[in-house]
Write a protein that holds these residues in place. Sequence first.
Motif, short mmCIF file in Angstrom:
data_model
loop_
_atom_site.label_atom_id
_atom_site.label_comp_id
_atom_site.label_asym_id
_atom_site.label_seq_id
_atom_site.Cartn_x
_atom_site.Cartn_y
_atom_site.Cartn_z
N GLY A 62 12.16 49.68 24.09
CA GLY A 62 10.81 49.15 23.89
C GLY A 62 10.62 47.61 24.21
N TYR A 63 11.68 47.09 24.77
CA TYR A 63 11.63 45.46 25.00
C TYR A 63 10.48 45.04 25.87
N VAL A 64 9.70 44.27 25.22
CA VAL A 64 8.48 43.44 25.74
C VAL A 64 8.93 41.99 26.06
N ARG A 65 8.98 41.69 27.24
CA ARG A 65 9.26 40.31 27.69
C ARG A 65 8.45 39.27 27.13
N SER A 66 8.60 38.17 26.65
CA SER A 66 8.09 36.89 26.13
C SER A 66 7.38 36.28 27.48
N ALA A 67 6.10 36.26 27.16
CA ALA A 67 5.53 35.37 28.50
C ALA A 67 5.87 33.82 28.47
N ALA A 68 6.20 33.20 27.26
CA ALA A 68 6.59 31.92 27.34
C ALA A 68 8.12 31.87 27.96
N GLY A 69 8.86 32.81 27.69
CA GLY A 69 10.25 32.96 28.30
C GLY A 69 10.17 33.31 29.56
N ARG A 70 9.20 33.89 30.15
CA ARG A 70 9.02 34.09 31.59
C ARG A 70 8.75 32.92 32.31
N ALA A 71 7.65 32.34 31.63
CA ALA A 71 7.25 30.86 32.15
C ALA A 71 8.22 29.96 32.37
N LEU A 72 9.16 29.87 31.49
CA LEU A 72 10.28 29.08 31.30
C LEU A 72 11.27 29.20 32.57
N VAL A 73 11.68 30.51 32.66
CA VAL A 73 12.41 30.67 33.91
C VAL A 73 11.71 30.84 35.20
N MET A 74 10.62 31.22 35.51
CA MET A 74 9.88 31.22 36.63
C MET A 74 9.29 29.98 37.09
N GLY A 75 9.00 29.06 35.90
CA GLY A 75 8.01 27.95 36.24
C GLY A 75 6.53 28.25 36.28
N ARG A 76 6.22 29.56 35.98
CA ARG A 76 4.77 29.92 35.76
C ARG A 76 4.94 31.47 35.02
N SER A 77 3.86 31.60 34.35
CA SER A 77 3.70 32.97 33.90
C SER A 77 3.08 34.06 34.75
N ASP A 78 2.81 35.02 34.21
CA ASP A 78 2.06 36.02 35.09
C ASP A 78 0.54 36.08 34.90
N PHE A 79 0.11 34.81 34.12
CA PHE A 79 -1.49 34.86 33.79
C PHE A 79 -2.20 34.15 34.85
N ILE A 80 -3.43 34.32 34.95
CA ILE A 80 -4.19 33.55 35.76
C ILE A 80 -5.60 33.50 34.89
N VAL A 81 -5.92 32.26 34.88
CA VAL A 81 -6.99 31.80 33.88
C VAL A 81 -8.14 31.66 34.72
N LEU A 82 -9.17 32.74 34.28
CA LEU A 82 -10.54 32.41 34.85
C LEU A 82 -11.48 31.59 34.04
N VAL A 83 -12.08 30.38 34.62
CA VAL A 83 -12.61 29.45 33.77
C VAL A 83 -14.18 29.69 34.38
N MET A 84 -14.85 30.30 33.08
CA MET A 84 -16.28 30.31 33.14
C MET A 84 -17.13 29.39 32.55
N ALA A 137 -0.23 31.08 36.66
CA ALA A 137 0.04 31.24 38.15
C ALA A 137 -1.00 30.50 38.72
N GLY A 138 -2.30 30.27 38.17
CA GLY A 138 -3.21 29.57 38.64
C GLY A 138 -4.41 29.74 37.99
N LEU A 139 -5.65 29.03 38.45
CA LEU A 139 -6.72 28.80 37.82
C LEU A 139 -7.82 29.35 38.81
N ILE A 140 -8.80 30.21 38.34
CA ILE A 140 -9.87 30.58 39.19
C ILE A 140 -11.16 29.72 38.45
N ASP A 141 -11.73 28.84 39.13
CA ASP A 141 -12.80 28.24 38.72
C ASP A 141 -14.06 28.46 39.20
N LEU A 142 -14.98 29.03 38.08
CA LEU A 142 -16.55 29.61 38.54
C LEU A 142 -17.65 28.60 37.90
#
Length: 341
Positions: A62-84, A137-142
């Motif tokens: 039931g291992y869940v990967r660390s978002a921070a660890g993935r960001a270090l390896v990939m250079g980015r995380s799996d998140f996209i920030v929606l700025v409202m 991975a990116g920002l969406i600016d509204l």
Amino acid sequence: MSRQPVDKSPATSRGSRPATSGDVARLAGVSRATVSHVLNDQVERFSAETVERVRRAAAELGYVRSAAGRALVMGRSDFIVLVMPYATVTRLQDVVEVISADVEELGFTVVVHFSGAQGKNEKSKRLRHMIETLRPAGLIDLGGLTAQDLTFVERVGCPLFPGEGTPQVNDWIGALQARHLHDRGYRELAYAFLIDMREDPYGQERADAVAEFCAAEGLAPPSYIHVPVDREGAQLALEQLLALRGRPVGVACYNDEVALALVFAAKRLGLRVPDDVAVVGVERMAVGQLVSPRVTTVSPDVSAVLGHIRESLAHAYGGSAPAGRRPTTHEAFTILLGETT
């Protein structure tokens, strides 16, 4: 006395704590580096058997990967920030749901960040800290990013969506309101802003579009009023407008709340809607269609309005872009005719 057998399974040996990549590595018989590469889909250097063993071990634990660890390896995380912006968007849930569905289809997760005038510096600091630590991975600016935020985003190299060629959505709305009022016979036009503690990142663009329409049609420049959603304030704003422009007058409103406030102010002043005062709102609020007179409003097709964001994300991350061309003004927004124009 007989002894109970000792359970030496991985779950027992680590107690109730969450599984780590080290646990996965031990169960799969590989190094932690191999676990990291495999679970981040960097599998080119490994055999199919090794990849399967690591993935099976992770699933078993039931291992869940660390978002921070993935960001270090990939250079980015799996998140996209929606700025409202902290604004009066009554259909906010529809907007978030449409964008989230598109983002999730591309394998990412949306994080919503609200920006606002109150404590703007603190909110900017929080956003910048989020970008530095989360490595999205990116920002969406509204409309929620300040000029300083945009400079920071560019400096750190975080992709910004929708990027170039963004449709001028608020220009569309203001022009559509003005044209509708003019087509209904009103030559004296006004724009009604909302007075609210929240930001108004959209109203000025819509008001400017109304002014541009008036200039193109040879009409007098529109008057501007600021309307609070309260009885006395709305009535005072309408009285001031009528003193300037007389009647009949057509008012393009920031949203349906402003339109409703002016409708009831007109009723209290003994005026006829739409003969003396006509109003057209925005966003097709349900309450605006339940009252009498029903509010005429600009009704958005949220999926069509946001299609350019989906197109931009797909271009960057290899997803499927919306079929065909971008929607026209009349496809993204339509006038829902009520009884106030």
